[in-house]
Design a protein around this motif. Sequence first.
Motif, PDB file in Angstrom:
ATOM      1  N   GLY A  47       0.879  -1.175   0.000  1.00 24.42           N
ATOM      2  CA  GLY A  47       0.000   0.000   0.000  1.00 24.42           C
ATOM      3  C   GLY A  47       0.907   1.211   0.000  1.00 24.42           C
ATOM      4  N   ALA A  53      -2.701  -1.595   8.516  1.00 21.58           N
ATOM      5  CA  ALA A  53      -4.074  -1.299   8.905  1.00 21.58           C
ATOM      6  C   ALA A  53      -4.255  -1.384  10.411  1.00 21.58           C
ATOM      7  N   SER A  57      -3.892   5.608  13.427  1.00 24.61           N
ATOM      8  CA  SER A  57      -3.943   6.465  12.242  1.00 24.61           C
ATOM      9  C   SER A  57      -2.831   7.514  12.245  1.00 24.61           C
ATOM     10  N   ARG A  60       0.440   7.246  10.093  1.00 22.86           N
ATOM     11  CA  ARG A  60       0.387   7.290   8.634  1.00 22.86           C
ATOM     12  C   ARG A  60       1.274   8.382   8.048  1.00 22.86           C
ATOM     13  N   SER A  78      -5.341  10.715   8.352  1.00 17.00           N
ATOM     14  CA  SER A  78      -5.774   9.580   9.176  1.00 17.00           C
ATOM     15  C   SER A  78      -7.018   8.897   8.632  1.00 17.00           C
ATOM     16  N   TYR A  80      -7.634   8.697   5.357  1.00 15.44           N
ATOM     17  CA  TYR A  80      -7.270   8.230   4.018  1.00 15.44           C
ATOM     18  C   TYR A  80      -7.757   9.142   2.883  1.00 15.44           C
ATOM     19  N   ALA A 153     -11.922   4.455   1.393  1.00 12.02           N
ATOM     20  CA  ALA A 153     -11.164   3.507   2.222  1.00 12.02           C
ATOM     21  C   ALA A 153     -11.386   2.061   1.778  1.00 12.02           C
ATOM     22  N   THR A 156      -9.249  -1.137  -2.714  1.00  4.87           N
ATOM     23  CA  THR A 156      -7.959  -1.750  -2.432  1.00  4.87           C
ATOM     24  C   THR A 156      -7.193  -2.015  -3.722  1.00  4.87           C
ATOM     25  N   ASP A 193      -3.331   2.100  -2.890  1.00 12.72           N
ATOM     26  CA  ASP A 193      -4.500   2.533  -2.121  1.00 12.72           C
ATOM     27  C   ASP A 193      -4.115   3.431  -0.952  1.00 12.72           C
ATOM     28  N   SER A 194      -5.138   3.877  -0.265  1.00  9.26           N
ATOM     29  CA  SER A 194      -5.021   4.700   0.954  1.00  9.26           C
ATOM     30  C   SER A 194      -4.390   6.067   0.735  1.00  9.26           C
ATOM     31  N   PRO A 195      -4.938   6.946  -0.057  1.00 13.55           N
ATOM     32  CA  PRO A 195      -6.074   6.798  -0.970  1.00 13.55           C
ATOM     33  C   PRO A 195      -5.640   6.179  -2.311  1.00 13.55           C
TER      34      PRO A 195
END
Length: 545
Positions: A47, A53, A57, A60, A78, A80, A153, A156, A193-195
């Motif tokens: 990611g 995960a 948060s 990050r 936090s 995403y 969120a 993926t 991802d994330s975002p």
Amino acid sequence: MDVKKTFQMSSGVIILAIIILFGSVSETFARNLSEKLIFSEDARLEGIGLSSAENASESRFSELFDDSLTDEERYLISIYLLPAEYGMLKRELKQTNWFFRKTKGIERAKDLFRAGYSSQGKDFFSRDFGDPDKMLEWAKIYKKDSEMIAFVASITRGDIIIMGPEEKIKRDAHVVCILTKGPFHHALVCIDDSPPVFIDAIGLVAARNDKTANCVRYTSWHEQISRDFRYRIIRPTMGLPPVEAADKVNKAIAYAVNQLGKPYDYAFSDNEQAFYCSELAYKAYSIGASMPDFLPQKSPERDAAIVAINTIVDGLGPKDKYDLSNRIGKFAKDYSQDSPPDVNKLFDFFVDVIATSCVSVEKVFPTDRSRKSLRGVLQKIADDKAFSEYKQAKANYNASKQAGKFDTGYGIGAAKEIVSESSIGLSLAKDIFALVSESEGNKFHIINLICRLIRPIYRNLGSYGELIAGVSSTSKASAGSGVQSILSMIEWVTEKREQVKKIPVAGPLLSELIPGANDGKIRTDFTSPTDLGNISSCIVSGFPK
């Protein structure tokens, strides 16, 4: 020389050198650290890689640039809506050295973000990819939108995202939705991802002034996700064991990355030299991940216009079908973005491109003089000075219907209506042949062209009607009178066929005698976004709910 002055001068030079050196070293240090923390391949496979995960948060974002973030920005990271490396991008954006302007800072930030993605040394990125200002602007819009936060969120790595206009009026007017008879017009492959970050093949749905369009490229969440669209998440690896699923995702993404920079396929052909959006998403798994069982849900209704267009292009006898289809697709994209469309552009395209790129048409209009006559006929149609027989027959039919002449009992009224409608069809044919004669084309080759085209046009006219009428439905009032006459003719033919089809027992058979009889045809080598969106076994969720 004064020792004091010499010392002061030397000290100044040394201090200046230290500042320059420190700035260079600190910048290099920051970049190296950011590459280790953010842009390593292992981190990207996980990611973003700054946290898992399970972690809080707050972990990050990097502690190195923690002091550059506001409380709001930390919160957005936090949940995403901002990437973990946003602080680093902000640092680049806020360069204080006097010779760096803000625009330069944005470019530096973009470069830093893009460094984490393999681009084969070329600029295969969407316009605002890596722009921290655009990221923050987007995140602030949706920071209180719980449904949007949950949707972002839930995306993926490896997901296919399909999208289409949220408002029905926009779906009804969108050329791709009309063409494929579905609510979705674009497909993206999530590669991070994330975002989420995506790879897509962008062409038909791109804005006219988008210089990053017409190819396979990277694009980002803040450019693709908004409340203006509806979305569906497709997860081809759903139900597979985690290790196998991860392997399939890696291979699918590797396939998509290998296509970066390839042109958009306006011809919707089945090769790997160019791609359209849903083709890239589908082949990433069917070919790249070796998943032949990942099959789109095909539909004759959704393929109707695609079948019709390819049939008519074949009938024209193109010298290079792929090139012509591409040119038609690019023209259609630009032409549909004009409001109202400039009919003279359409004439120029037909006379200058179609008439010279197709063997069948070129034989009919081989000289500049004949093509000038053709342009005159097209202008006559646009000025609504053609189809006088058809319009008179249609007016007679409407007058008779309004007077109740078709309401007579014992089948007499119905018989009169059939005769009146037949008169409309015959008048239309008469008008068309009159225009053919007026065009001054080679008569022998006109007959040959008609023979080549009459069957595909006859069989698929309903599909053309739905496409043309649909594209123009929202701006029909602003179209010229000639265009409105053409639309009314196509709509009339389509309407009659659908009415006949509903007659019990004999209806379907009789409808085959009316133009537009292309029921049951599909393009097995064409995959639309809606085809992907109907693979129920792979659908994860939709947005909005």
